[in-house]
Design a protein around this motif. Structure first.
Motif, PDB file in Angstrom:
ATOM      1  N   GLU A 202      21.060  -6.873  27.794  1.00 10.49           N
ATOM      2  CA  GLU A 202      22.049  -5.795  27.775  1.00 10.49           C
ATOM      3  C   GLU A 202      21.325  -4.480  28.027  1.00 10.49           C
ATOM      4  N   VAL A 203      21.924  -3.636  28.853  1.00 13.35           N
ATOM      5  CA  VAL A 203      21.368  -2.312  29.124  1.00 13.35           C
ATOM      6  C   VAL A 203      22.381  -1.272  28.658  1.00 13.35           C
ATOM      7  N   ILE A 204      21.932  -0.372  27.778  1.00 16.14           N
ATOM      8  CA  ILE A 204      22.799   0.673  27.253  1.00 16.14           C
ATOM      9  C   ILE A 204      22.182   2.024  27.579  1.00 16.14           C
ATOM     10  N   ARG A 205      22.920   2.843  28.278  1.00 20.10           N
ATOM     11  CA  ARG A 205      22.461   4.197  28.578  1.00 20.10           C
ATOM     12  C   ARG A 205      22.795   5.065  27.374  1.00 20.10           C
ATOM     13  N   VAL A 206      21.761   5.609  26.721  1.00 22.33           N
ATOM     14  CA  VAL A 206      21.985   6.306  25.455  1.00 22.33           C
ATOM     15  C   VAL A 206      21.688   7.800  25.517  1.00 22.33           C
ATOM     16  N   GLY A 207      21.081   8.285  26.614  1.00 12.50           N
ATOM     17  CA  GLY A 207      20.883   9.723  26.723  1.00 12.50           C
ATOM     18  C   GLY A 207      19.438  10.148  26.683  1.00 12.50           C
ATOM     19  N   PRO A 208      19.168  11.365  26.215  1.00 11.35           N
ATOM     20  CA  PRO A 208      17.827  11.970  26.293  1.00 11.35           C
ATOM     21  C   PRO A 208      16.759  11.150  25.583  1.00 11.35           C
ATOM     22  N   PRO A 209      15.484  11.383  25.932  1.00 11.03           N
ATOM     23  CA  PRO A 209      14.389  10.626  25.309  1.00 11.03           C
ATOM     24  C   PRO A 209      14.388  10.701  23.789  1.00 11.03           C
ATOM     25  N   GLU A 210      14.798  11.840  23.220  1.00 11.89           N
ATOM     26  CA  GLU A 210      14.828  11.960  21.766  1.00 11.89           C
ATOM     27  C   GLU A 210      15.795  10.947  21.141  1.00 11.89           C
ATOM     28  N   VAL A 211      16.929  10.732  21.824  1.00 13.26           N
ATOM     29  CA  VAL A 211      17.904   9.754  21.335  1.00 13.26           C
ATOM     30  C   VAL A 211      17.363   8.341  21.515  1.00 13.26           C
ATOM     31  N   VAL A 212      16.750   8.080  22.658  1.00 19.33           N
ATOM     32  CA  VAL A 212      16.142   6.769  22.897  1.00 19.33           C
ATOM     33  C   VAL A 212      15.153   6.443  21.786  1.00 19.33           C
ATOM     34  N   ALA A 213      14.241   7.383  21.508  1.00 23.29           N
ATOM     35  CA  ALA A 213      13.207   7.141  20.496  1.00 23.29           C
ATOM     36  C   ALA A 213      13.822   6.924  19.119  1.00 23.29           C
ATOM     37  N   GLY A 214      14.841   7.712  18.787  1.00 23.24           N
ATOM     38  CA  GLY A 214      15.474   7.561  17.483  1.00 23.24           C
ATOM     39  C   GLY A 214      16.137   6.212  17.305  1.00 23.24           C
ATOM     40  N   LEU A 215      16.780   5.711  18.343  1.00 23.52           N
ATOM     41  CA  LEU A 215      17.444   4.407  18.257  1.00 23.52           C
ATOM     42  C   LEU A 215      16.435   3.264  18.234  1.00 23.52           C
ATOM     43  N   VAL A 216      15.350   3.397  19.018  1.00 26.84           N
ATOM     44  CA  VAL A 216      14.294   2.385  18.959  1.00 26.84           C
ATOM     45  C   VAL A 216      13.716   2.327  17.550  1.00 26.84           C
ATOM     46  N   ALA A 217      13.425   3.487  16.977  1.00 28.42           N
ATOM     47  CA  ALA A 217      12.827   3.542  15.642  1.00 28.42           C
ATOM     48  C   ALA A 217      13.702   2.862  14.598  1.00 28.42           C
ATOM     49  N   ARG A 218      15.002   2.861  14.840  1.00 30.09           N
ATOM     50  CA  ARG A 218      15.934   2.267  13.887  1.00 30.09           C
ATOM     51  C   ARG A 218      16.345   0.848  14.256  1.00 30.09           C
ATOM     52  N   GLY A 219      15.653   0.276  15.237  1.00 28.07           N
ATOM     53  CA  GLY A 219      15.827  -1.135  15.530  1.00 28.07           C
ATOM     54  C   GLY A 219      17.005  -1.500  16.411  1.00 28.07           C
ATOM     55  N   PHE A 220      17.553  -0.528  17.171  1.00 25.93           N
ATOM     56  CA  PHE A 220      18.716  -0.826  18.008  1.00 25.93           C
ATOM     57  C   PHE A 220      18.350  -1.451  19.358  1.00 25.93           C
ATOM     58  N   GLY A 221      17.085  -1.472  19.716  1.00 28.79           N
ATOM     59  CA  GLY A 221      16.691  -2.040  20.990  1.00 28.79           C
ATOM     60  C   GLY A 221      15.295  -1.602  21.358  1.00 28.79           C
ATOM     61  N   ILE A 222      14.890  -1.913  22.600  1.00 28.44           N
ATOM     62  CA  ILE A 222      13.586  -1.496  23.115  1.00 28.44           C
ATOM     63  C   ILE A 222      13.809  -0.613  24.335  1.00 28.44           C
ATOM     64  N   SER A 223      12.767   0.081  24.750  1.00 31.37           N
ATOM     65  CA  SER A 223      12.920   0.971  25.887  1.00 31.37           C
ATOM     66  C   SER A 223      11.601   1.108  26.635  1.00 31.37           C
TER      67      SER A 223
END
Length: 220
Positions: A141-162
């Motif tokens: 699954e590919v989810i477009r989540v926005g700016p790098p800060e948002v990507v990093a925050g979601l990765v840190a919380r276990g929502f996916g990889i990037s």
């Protein structure tokens, strides 16, 4: 009031040089560069044009900006480029994820994973074109989540990889909750360039700031 007036008069003597950064919206480097420009090129005033980040070379050629910091090897007619620094695309799994235990990731490692993407479309010279498509292996699954800060925050919380570049991810790692792994054993290098219009004069402000940017290196 007098100090404000002096500031206005000083800014009027400066030539604005509009700068676009391609791809990523993470621009924490800009204040330090602006301070350097104030010391080394006091007659120039760098201005960050964030709205031109989606297509900086087009913005450069149509006159919307004067200088673009762009990643990748794509060239454009009428544009002169100067290498600013060498970077690398890296995978960002959350710590504790099975992929974080690997020394490097291959395309097959993304199969079945949730991939948190920065942009809407795959970009030439990035992970889709250089890693996933040649191997025929894609995330589940590919989810477009926005700016790098948002990507990093979601990765840190276990929502996916990037995947981001080493330079951009550096200020985004939080509390040690994100691992950084190379893509392939040898890595996926990514160069950043200062691009100016080929028709700009040798002493143009755009070329002077491009030279200053290359010598200072935003990636340092």
């Amino acid at each position: 009031a007098e100090a404000a007036a002096m500031g206005r008069r000083g800014s009027e003597r400066q030539a604005a040089v509009r700068i676009a950064q391609g791809l990523y919206s993470a621009t924490s480097w800009f204040p330090d560069f602006a301070a350097l420009a104030a010391r080394k090129a006091a007659d120039l005033r760098p201005v960050l044009a964030s709205a031109a980040s989606e297509d900086p070379l087009r913005a450069l050629l149509n006159g919307a900006v004067d200088l673009a910091l762009v990643p990748g090897e794509a060239e454009a007619a009428g544009v002169d480029r100067r290498l600013v620094f060498e970077d690398e695309l890296v995978a960002l799994p959350p710590r504790g994820h099975a992929l974080a235990a690997k020394p490097h990731l291959e395309a097959a490692d993304f199969a079945g994973e949730t991939f948190l993407a920065y942009g809407f479309q795959p970009l030439p010279g990035f992970e889709y074109e250089r890693l996933m498509r040649p191997a025929g292996a894609y995330p589940g699954e590919v989810i477009r989540v926005g700016p790098p800060e948002v990507v990093a925050g979601l990765v840190a919380r276990g929502f996916g990889i990037s995947v981001l570049s080493r330079w951009v991810r550096r200020p985004l790692l939080r509390e040690g909750r994100i691992a950084v792994r190379r893509l392939t054993e040898s890595g996926l290098p990514l160069n950043w360039y200062a691009a100016v219009r080929g028709r700009d004069a040798p002493d143009a402000g755009s070329r002077r700031l491009a030279e200053l940017l290359a010598g200072w290196s935003a990636g340092g």
